[in-house]
Design a protein around this motif. Structure first.
Motif, PDB file in Angstrom:
ATOM      1  N   GLY A  49      67.340  75.892  72.761  1.00 33.63           N
ATOM      2  CA  GLY A  49      67.371  76.280  71.354  1.00 33.63           C
ATOM      3  C   GLY A  49      66.275  75.666  70.505  1.00 33.63           C
ATOM      4  N   HIS A  50      65.212  75.161  71.139  1.00 32.87           N
ATOM      5  CA  HIS A  50      64.098  74.571  70.394  1.00 32.87           C
ATOM      6  C   HIS A  50      62.931  75.551  70.347  1.00 32.87           C
ATOM      7  N   PRO A  51      62.420  75.827  69.155  1.00 35.45           N
ATOM      8  CA  PRO A  51      61.297  76.759  69.063  1.00 35.45           C
ATOM      9  C   PRO A  51      60.025  76.154  69.648  1.00 35.45           C
ATOM     10  N   LEU A  52      59.171  77.024  70.159  1.00 40.88           N
ATOM     11  CA  LEU A  52      57.889  76.578  70.684  1.00 40.88           C
ATOM     12  C   LEU A  52      56.924  76.305  69.536  1.00 40.88           C
ATOM     13  N   THR A  53      56.035  75.357  69.763  1.00 45.90           N
ATOM     14  CA  THR A  53      54.969  75.061  68.802  1.00 45.90           C
ATOM     15  C   THR A  53      53.727  75.865  69.192  1.00 45.90           C
ATOM     16  N   ASP A  54      52.741  75.851  68.320  1.00 46.94           N
ATOM     17  CA  ASP A  54      51.476  76.503  68.653  1.00 46.94           C
ATOM     18  C   ASP A  54      50.875  75.878  69.905  1.00 46.94           C
ATOM     19  N   GLU A  55      51.019  74.562  70.053  1.00 44.73           N
ATOM     20  CA  GLU A  55      50.489  73.873  71.240  1.00 44.73           C
ATOM     21  C   GLU A  55      51.214  74.331  72.504  1.00 44.73           C
ATOM     22  N   ASP A  56      52.530  74.557  72.402  1.00 46.13           N
ATOM     23  CA  ASP A  56      53.298  75.068  73.538  1.00 46.13           C
ATOM     24  C   ASP A  56      52.828  76.467  73.931  1.00 46.13           C
ATOM     25  N   ARG A  57      52.510  77.259  72.942  1.00 43.22           N
ATOM     26  CA  ARG A  57      52.181  78.667  73.182  1.00 43.22           C
ATOM     27  C   ARG A  57      50.754  78.876  73.690  1.00 43.22           C
ATOM     28  N   LEU A  58      49.839  77.975  73.387  1.00 40.30           N
ATOM     29  CA  LEU A  58      48.435  78.208  73.727  1.00 40.30           C
ATOM     30  C   LEU A  58      48.191  78.457  75.216  1.00 40.30           C
ATOM     31  N   PRO A  59      48.696  77.635  76.146  1.00 41.41           N
ATOM     32  CA  PRO A  59      48.472  77.940  77.568  1.00 41.41           C
ATOM     33  C   PRO A  59      49.097  79.280  77.981  1.00 41.41           C
ATOM     34  N   TRP A  60      50.224  79.611  77.391  1.00 40.28           N
ATOM     35  CA  TRP A  60      50.901  80.884  77.648  1.00 40.28           C
ATOM     36  C   TRP A  60      50.029  82.050  77.191  1.00 40.28           C
ATOM     37  N   LEU A  85      53.422  86.776  67.592  1.00 42.13           N
ATOM     38  CA  LEU A  85      54.002  86.656  66.262  1.00 42.13           C
ATOM     39  C   LEU A  85      52.977  86.427  65.153  1.00 42.13           C
ATOM     40  N   LYS A  86      51.969  85.645  65.454  1.00 43.96           N
ATOM     41  CA  LYS A  86      51.014  85.255  64.416  1.00 43.96           C
ATOM     42  C   LYS A  86      49.680  85.972  64.582  1.00 43.96           C
ATOM     43  N   ARG A  87      48.995  86.139  63.451  1.00 41.74           N
ATOM     44  CA  ARG A  87      47.660  86.760  63.493  1.00 41.74           C
ATOM     45  C   ARG A  87      46.724  85.995  64.409  1.00 41.74           C
ATOM     46  N   SER A  88      46.821  84.660  64.389  1.00 38.96           N
ATOM     47  CA  SER A  88      45.931  83.863  65.236  1.00 38.96           C
ATOM     48  C   SER A  88      46.193  84.138  66.721  1.00 38.96           C
ATOM     49  N   TYR A  89      47.437  84.395  67.094  1.00 35.20           N
ATOM     50  CA  TYR A  89      47.756  84.727  68.489  1.00 35.20           C
ATOM     51  C   TYR A  89      47.169  86.086  68.843  1.00 35.20           C
ATOM     52  N   ARG A  90      47.334  87.047  67.926  1.00 38.97           N
ATOM     53  CA  ARG A  90      46.813  88.399  68.181  1.00 38.97           C
ATOM     54  C   ARG A  90      45.291  88.381  68.259  1.00 38.97           C
ATOM     55  N   LYS A  91      44.683  87.552  67.425  1.00 42.63           N
ATOM     56  CA  LYS A  91      43.222  87.442  67.466  1.00 42.63           C
ATOM     57  C   LYS A  91      42.769  86.858  68.803  1.00 42.63           C
ATOM     58  N   LEU A  92      43.456  85.825  69.272  1.00 34.37           N
ATOM     59  CA  LEU A  92      43.120  85.233  70.562  1.00 34.37           C
ATOM     60  C   LEU A  92      43.224  86.278  71.674  1.00 34.37           C
ATOM     61  N   ASP A 130      65.885  83.515  64.183  1.00 35.95           N
ATOM     62  CA  ASP A 130      65.418  83.266  62.813  1.00 35.95           C
ATOM     63  C   ASP A 130      64.056  82.574  62.795  1.00 35.95           C
ATOM     64  N   THR A 131      63.802  81.690  63.754  1.00 37.71           N
ATOM     65  CA  THR A 131      62.490  81.030  63.780  1.00 37.71           C
ATOM     66  C   THR A 131      61.399  82.031  64.130  1.00 37.71           C
ATOM     67  N   GLN A 132      61.718  82.994  65.002  1.00 40.09           N
ATOM     68  CA  GLN A 132      60.725  84.014  65.338  1.00 40.09           C
ATOM     69  C   GLN A 132      60.468  84.936  64.140  1.00 40.09           C
ATOM     70  N   LEU A 133      61.536  85.328  63.467  1.00 35.73           N
ATOM     71  CA  LEU A 133      61.356  86.190  62.292  1.00 35.73           C
ATOM     72  C   LEU A 133      60.560  85.481  61.204  1.00 35.73           C
ATOM     73  N   ALA A 135      58.305  83.161  61.716  1.00 35.51           N
ATOM     74  CA  ALA A 135      56.918  82.997  62.184  1.00 35.51           C
ATOM     75  C   ALA A 135      56.148  84.308  62.212  1.00 35.51           C
ATOM     76  N   LEU A 136      56.856  85.443  62.272  1.00 40.09           N
ATOM     77  CA  LEU A 136      56.198  86.739  62.387  1.00 40.09           C
ATOM     78  C   LEU A 136      55.337  87.037  61.164  1.00 40.09           C
TER      79      LEU A 136
END
Length: 172
Positions: A49-60, A85-92, A130-133, A135-136
């Protein structure tokens, strides 16, 4: 020009896997489920139940980008899912990859929550919705990302995506 990669985006419960699988089958394209790119640590974190951080998501995100690059390099079109979820992710994920088209599946919280609660065998903890919504970040017009409502059936969504993108089936 039709895309070579279609990335199905959206929060958990939006139907990315269902629509992505159906789309890949109809097009005879390679398919990749974004969840398979998560590290065991990310899966454990979300399961608890812990949301991922940007650092967690980067390797993914980088692993998904590498999968797309492999398809583009070898000329094999593909469908991949990713929350994006984020523009920065979509840009990457799209930077330097004009052959990638993102499609965002959208829905209301109640429908998403209902889907998550009825889902079995998945590590994503529904309390994270809710954390995903939150962050979207909705796409901007310059991102050129169509949004499709999840009120349509998966079959209707796949048909809409094929029409919108002019994606061509790969011969069998």
């Amino acid at each position: 020009m039709p895309p070579q990669i279609i990335l199905i985006a959206g929060v958990s419960g939006s139907g990315k896997t269902t629509v992505g699988t159906l789309l890949a089958e109809r097009l005879n394209w390679d398919y990749a489920e974004a969840d398979t790119f998560h590290s065991p640590a990310n899966i454990a974190k979300m399961s608890e139940g812990h949301p991922l951080t940007d650092e967690d998501r980067l390797p993914w995100l980088n692993a998904i980008a590498a999968w797309m690059d492999d398809r583009l390099k070898t000329g094999r079109p593909g469908v991949v899912t990713c929350s994006a979820l984020k523009r920065s992710y979509r840009k990457l994920l799209t930077n330097g990859r004009p052959e990638v088209q993102i499609i965002l599946l959208t829905g209301d919280r109640e429908t998403l929550e209902s889907r998550l609660k009825s889902r079995t065998g998945h590590f994503f903890n529904p309390t994270l919705l809710d954390t995903q919504l939150a962050a979207l970040e909705p796409p901007t017009p310059t991102e050129n990302i169509p949004t499709l409502p999840i009120t349509k059936t998966p079959e209707e969504l796949a048909t809409q995506i094929i029409k919108r993108t002019a994606a061509k089936p790969r011969p069998t």
